[in-house]
Structures are given as C-alpha cells and as structure tokens.
Scaffold this active site. Structure first.
Site, PDB file in Angstrom:
ATOM      1  N   ARG A 125      11.432  -5.621   4.922  1.00 15.06           N
ATOM      2  CA  ARG A 125      11.155  -4.190   4.696  1.00 15.06           C
ATOM      3  C   ARG A 125      12.167  -3.309   5.434  1.00 15.06           C
ATOM      4  O   ARG A 125      12.483  -3.550   6.596  1.00 15.06           O
ATOM      5  CB  ARG A 125       9.744  -3.855   5.171  1.00 15.06           C
ATOM      6  CG  ARG A 125       9.457  -2.352   5.142  1.00 15.06           C
ATOM      7  CD  ARG A 125       7.995  -2.019   5.132  1.00 15.06           C
ATOM      8  NE  ARG A 125       7.267  -2.455   6.294  1.00 15.06           N
ATOM      9  CZ  ARG A 125       5.941  -2.366   6.417  1.00 15.06           C
ATOM     10  NH1 ARG A 125       5.229  -1.863   5.423  1.00 15.06           N
ATOM     11  NH2 ARG A 125       5.336  -2.781   7.508  1.00 15.06           N
ATOM     12  N   ARG A 162      -0.812  -8.547  13.458  1.00 12.91           N
ATOM     13  CA  ARG A 162      -1.370  -7.576  12.497  1.00 12.91           C
ATOM     14  C   ARG A 162      -2.149  -8.277  11.395  1.00 12.91           C
ATOM     15  O   ARG A 162      -3.157  -7.768  10.912  1.00 12.91           O
ATOM     16  CB  ARG A 162      -0.239  -6.709  11.933  1.00 12.91           C
ATOM     17  CG  ARG A 162       0.235  -5.703  12.978  1.00 12.91           C
ATOM     18  CD  ARG A 162       1.638  -5.229  12.725  1.00 12.91           C
ATOM     19  NE  ARG A 162       1.774  -4.528  11.477  1.00 12.91           N
ATOM     20  CZ  ARG A 162       2.901  -4.477  10.772  1.00 12.91           C
ATOM     21  NH1 ARG A 162       3.980  -5.094  11.202  1.00 12.91           N
ATOM     22  NH2 ARG A 162       2.945  -3.808   9.645  1.00 12.91           N
ATOM     23  N   ARG A 209      11.401  -1.337  10.817  1.00 16.94           N
ATOM     24  CA  ARG A 209      10.311  -0.928  11.706  1.00 16.94           C
ATOM     25  C   ARG A 209      10.217  -1.882  12.884  1.00 16.94           C
ATOM     26  O   ARG A 209      10.330  -3.088  12.722  1.00 16.94           O
ATOM     27  CB  ARG A 209       8.993  -0.924  10.928  1.00 16.94           C
ATOM     28  CG  ARG A 209       8.724   0.395  10.244  1.00 16.94           C
ATOM     29  CD  ARG A 209       7.540   0.374   9.346  1.00 16.94           C
ATOM     30  NE  ARG A 209       6.334  -0.178   9.944  1.00 16.94           N
ATOM     31  CZ  ARG A 209       5.150  -0.196   9.338  1.00 16.94           C
ATOM     32  NH1 ARG A 209       5.046   0.329   8.121  1.00 16.94           N
ATOM     33  NH2 ARG A 209       4.110  -0.721   9.917  1.00 16.94           N
ATOM     34  N   ARG A 219      -9.504   1.288   8.313  1.00 18.33           N
ATOM     35  CA  ARG A 219      -9.070  -0.074   8.582  1.00 18.33           C
ATOM     36  C   ARG A 219     -10.194  -0.911   9.174  1.00 18.33           C
ATOM     37  O   ARG A 219     -10.004  -2.086   9.450  1.00 18.33           O
ATOM     38  CB  ARG A 219      -7.936  -0.036   9.610  1.00 18.33           C
ATOM     39  CG  ARG A 219      -6.573  -0.339   9.034  1.00 18.33           C
ATOM     40  CD  ARG A 219      -5.598  -0.335  10.194  1.00 18.33           C
ATOM     41  NE  ARG A 219      -4.385  -1.033   9.894  1.00 18.33           N
ATOM     42  CZ  ARG A 219      -3.309  -0.469   9.370  1.00 18.33           C
ATOM     43  NH1 ARG A 219      -3.313   0.779   9.044  1.00 18.33           N
ATOM     44  NH2 ARG A 219      -2.228  -1.202   9.177  1.00 18.33           N
ATOM     45  N   LYS A 270       0.836  -1.214   0.000  1.00 17.54           N
ATOM     46  CA  LYS A 270       0.000   0.000   0.000  1.00 17.54           C
ATOM     47  C   LYS A 270       0.873   1.268   0.000  1.00 17.54           C
ATOM     48  O   LYS A 270       0.649   2.173  -0.782  1.00 17.54           O
ATOM     49  CB  LYS A 270      -0.911   0.043   1.251  1.00 17.54           C
ATOM     50  CG  LYS A 270      -1.842  -1.145   1.376  1.00 17.54           C
ATOM     51  CD  LYS A 270      -2.729  -1.033   2.601  1.00 17.54           C
ATOM     52  CE  LYS A 270      -1.989  -1.029   3.923  1.00 17.54           C
ATOM     53  NZ  LYS A 270      -1.275  -2.296   4.228  1.00 17.54           N
TER      54      LYS A 270
END
Ligand code: ADP
Ligand code: ADP
Length: 223
Positions: free
Chosen positions: A139, A176, A165, A100, A25
């Site tokens: 990531r 998540r 992160r 969300r 996203k």
C-alpha cells in the site's frame, strides 16, 4: 439518479464499511462516496492528519497508530460525535474504520438516534489473513491527495508523491489483524441480527468489488 438519495431515512443514507485492515475499505469508501454523493469519514485518516499537523489529538495518538494499537474508545467516539453533528444536515455519509468494536457500534447508534437517524447498511469486505499482508506491504498513499495505491494492483503514476504508512510494517500488521479478530469480529452479529450486514468478497479486482457493493446498496437501501 435522484432515487440514489432515497434511503430508509428518506433523504439521508448512512453506511459503515467493515473489514480487516487492507480489505479495501478506504479504496471503496472513496469510490462509493463519489458515486453516491456521500461524505466519506475515515477515523484512521483523521488521526493521521492530526499527527502530521502535530495537534494535541495527534500527539496523544501518534504512538498508538505507529504500534498498530487501537485508540481508546472515549477519544474515538468524541471525534465521531463532532463529525456526526456536522454531517446530519447533508445527504449522508460512509464511515470507514468506525465502528471497530461493539461499544463503538452502540455509541454510533445512540449518536444517530439523537438526530432520528440510523445505520442503513454495514457492508463487510472479507479478505483472508494471508492476502492482508500482501495488500498492506504494497500500500502507498499520495501525500497530497490522500489517494490510495498499491505497488502491484493499482500502481501510482510516476509523478505521484507517495509514502508508505508507518503502521504497514509486518509486525504491526500482525497486531492489527489480531485486533480485528478480537474486537471487530464480535461486533458483526450486532449488525447481522438486524439484517444490516452484507458480505462482499474482497479478493476480487477493485472494480469488481465496487460493482458488488453498488449492487447490494442499490438492492437493499433503495429497494
Ligand atoms: P486500516 O484501514 O488499515 O485498518 P485505519 O486507517 O482504519 O487502518 O486505522 C489506522 C489506525 O487508526 C488503527 O490501527 C488505530 O490505531 C486507529 N483507529 C482508526 N479507527 C479507529 C477506531 N474506530 N477505534 C480505535 N482506533 C482507530
Ligand atoms: P483498508 O482501508 O481496508 O485498510 P485500503 O483501501 O487502504 O484498505 O486497501 C489496502 C491496499 O490494497 C491498498 O494498497 C489498495 O490499493 C489495495 N487494494 C484495495 N482493494 C483491492 C483489490 N480489490 N484488489 C487488489 N488490491 C486492492
């Protein structure tokens, strides 16, 4: 290129990017915002900036983000309300990470309606749970520019000042993913019922996903 700015709201385009964590996203929203001349708003990025600046909001949400837990709706909606008020006079926006859940989606519609605007399209980037883990553990984000990289699929240049992160650890990622299925998936029908949802296969290259997104946006919003 001028027709790019013509949407069903005539001179304002509003897109919401939906998808599980790691679907792409943020990567795609940044590209689309640049190509289409839209503002990019990532609620996750705003929370992280507040955490690193140690603001009052940052201190309130720090632990939640580290645990991969969703921030309460009232706090998130208040944050988005401020953004919408700033954005309505521009050419439009692409939201990433908001809404969300169903409550947030309804609140967004109410906020936009106050300005006589609405969501034009809700692109959903799909990715299987097994691919999500690989995406998130690889990531890396550039601390200075916010650019998103991946150790294998989009490696950062040697001189980039990248960090991982804190919520991209395996346990947090699993929480998540569960939240996505519990909270976000039930929201999809809200957009699908109004024919605003369009599904994109997130398991293609970054360029292929961008091309697919631009095709649906051009086909649906500018038709
Ligand atoms: P990802 O794109 O990997 O899903 P985000 O950057 O969108 O991650 O979000 C990171 C974290 O920020 C979430 O796990 C959650 O704690 C918080 N957050 C972001 N957007 C929202 C939202 N709309 N509602 C509640 N919490 C949010
Ligand atoms: P999200 O915002 O949905 O959580 P990101 O845009 O941050 O997802 O992407 C998650 C990770 O996957 C990043 O490391 C990014 O570089 C990488 N990535 C994004 N899209 C693709 C793709 N189509 N193929 C391979 N890697 C991708």
């Amino acid at each position: 290129m001028t027709s790019l700015y013509l949407s069903v709201n005539s001179d304002f385009m509003f897109l919401v990017m939906i998808g599980p964590p790691g679907a792409g996203k943020g990567t795609q929203a940044k590209r689309l915002a640049e190509t289409l001349g839209l503002s990019h708003v990532s609620t996750g990025e705003i929370f992280r900036q507040n955490i690193s600046r140690k603001t009052e909001l940052g201190l309130r949400v720090k632990e939640l983000l580290e645990d991969g837990t969703l921030v309460p709706d009232d706090l998130t909606i208040e944050l988005v309300q401020d953004k919408i008020d700033q954005l309505v006079n521009g050419s439009g926006a692409i939201f990433d990470g908001f809404p969300r859940n169903l409550e947030q989606a309804k609140a967004l519609d109410d906020m936009l309606l106050l300005h006589d605007k609405g969501v034009d399209l809700a692109p959903l980037i799909n990715l299987s749970d097994s691919n999500i883990i690989e995406r998130l553990t690889g990531r890396r984000t550039d601390k200075d520019t916010g650019k998103i990289y991946h150790l294998i699929y989009d490696p950062p240049p040697d001189n980039a000042n990248v960090e991982q992160r804190s919520d991209d650890k395996r346990d947090t990622v699993l929480r998540r993913i569960e939240d996505y299925h519990q909270s976000t998936v039930p929201m999809l029908a809200y957009y699908d019922d109004r024919d605003l949802l369009c599904e994109i296969d997130g398991d293609n290259t970054i360029d292929q996903v961008t091309t697919a997104l631009l095709e649906v946006i051009r086909g649906r919003v500018f038709a």
